[in-house]
Structures are given as C-alpha cells and as structure tokens.
Design a protein around this motif. Sequence first.
Motif, short mmCIF file in Angstrom:
data_model
loop_
_atom_site.label_atom_id
_atom_site.label_comp_id
_atom_site.label_asym_id
_atom_site.label_seq_id
_atom_site.Cartn_x
_atom_site.Cartn_y
_atom_site.Cartn_z
N VAL A 124 -0.59 5.37 -10.89
CA VAL A 124 -0.89 6.68 -10.33
C VAL A 124 -2.33 7.02 -10.70
O VAL A 124 -2.71 6.99 -11.87
CB VAL A 124 0.07 7.76 -10.90
CG1 VAL A 124 -0.30 9.13 -10.37
CG2 VAL A 124 1.51 7.42 -10.58
N ILE A 125 -3.13 7.32 -9.68
CA ILE A 125 -4.54 7.67 -9.88
C ILE A 125 -4.72 9.13 -9.47
O ILE A 125 -4.31 9.52 -8.38
CB ILE A 125 -5.46 6.77 -9.02
CG1 ILE A 125 -5.26 5.31 -9.39
CG2 ILE A 125 -6.92 7.18 -9.18
CD1 ILE A 125 -5.95 4.34 -8.47
N SER B 52 -13.81 12.11 -6.43
CA SER B 52 -13.05 11.13 -7.21
C SER B 52 -11.65 10.92 -6.62
O SER B 52 -11.07 9.84 -6.77
CB SER B 52 -12.95 11.55 -8.68
OG SER B 52 -12.26 12.77 -8.81
N LEU B 53 -11.13 11.91 -5.91
CA LEU B 53 -9.85 11.73 -5.24
C LEU B 53 -9.97 10.67 -4.14
O LEU B 53 -9.11 9.81 -3.98
CB LEU B 53 -9.36 13.05 -4.65
CG LEU B 53 -8.04 12.99 -3.87
CD1 LEU B 53 -6.89 12.52 -4.76
CD2 LEU B 53 -7.73 14.36 -3.27
N PRO C 290 2.62 -1.15 -6.51
CA PRO C 290 2.58 0.14 -5.81
C PRO C 290 1.63 1.10 -6.52
O PRO C 290 1.67 1.25 -7.74
CB PRO C 290 4.03 0.63 -5.89
CG PRO C 290 4.85 -0.58 -6.15
CD PRO C 290 3.97 -1.51 -6.93
N ALA C 291 0.77 1.73 -5.74
CA ALA C 291 -0.21 2.66 -6.31
C ALA C 291 -0.36 3.86 -5.38
O ALA C 291 -0.32 3.71 -4.17
CB ALA C 291 -1.55 1.96 -6.50
N VAL C 292 -0.51 5.01 -5.98
CA VAL C 292 -0.73 6.25 -5.22
C VAL C 292 -1.88 7.02 -5.83
O VAL C 292 -2.21 6.85 -7.01
CB VAL C 292 0.54 7.16 -5.20
CG1 VAL C 292 1.66 6.48 -4.46
CG2 VAL C 292 0.97 7.54 -6.59
N SER C 293 -2.48 7.85 -5.01
CA SER C 293 -3.56 8.69 -5.50
C SER C 293 -3.29 10.12 -5.08
O SER C 293 -2.69 10.39 -4.07
CB SER C 293 -4.89 8.23 -4.93
OG SER C 293 -5.93 9.04 -5.39
#
Length: 71
Positions: A43-44, A50-51, A68-71
């Motif tokens: 999770v970022i 920066s978003l 799996p990655a989310v921002s």
Amino acid sequence: MKLQEIIHSIASRSFWEDSFSSALEETKTLDPKLFSQKISRVVISGCGTSLYAGFYGADLIQRYAGIPAVS
C-alpha cells in the motif's frame, strides 16, 4: 542538455524502467533473511504529486514483482 530534453527524457518510459531495473539490481546485495516472509500486498500513500508517483510505483510493483499494490 536543454531543459526540454531533460523533461522529455524523464517523461520517457525507458528512463523509469532503467531506474527501476538498477534499483532491482541493488536488492541482490541485500540479506536474504529480509525476504523470508511473503509479502501479500503493498500500500502506497501520498498527497498531491506524490500520490501520482504512488500510482506509477504501484503499477511497477504489480508488473515486475507480481505483488498486488494500491495507491
């Protein structure tokens, strides 16, 4: 190098892929014990610019690491 050329090179996909590849190479020197646990997701978080960087980073993590990655 002119400012326009610098901006163009930073905006190009190969600039970021090359940067990510070199960072990935550096991880080969890390202690393998750091990777003994499975990473289930990333999770970022960020605000403003920066978003947007987080969106791109999440895409890279999913594409190259398969995590799996989310921002």
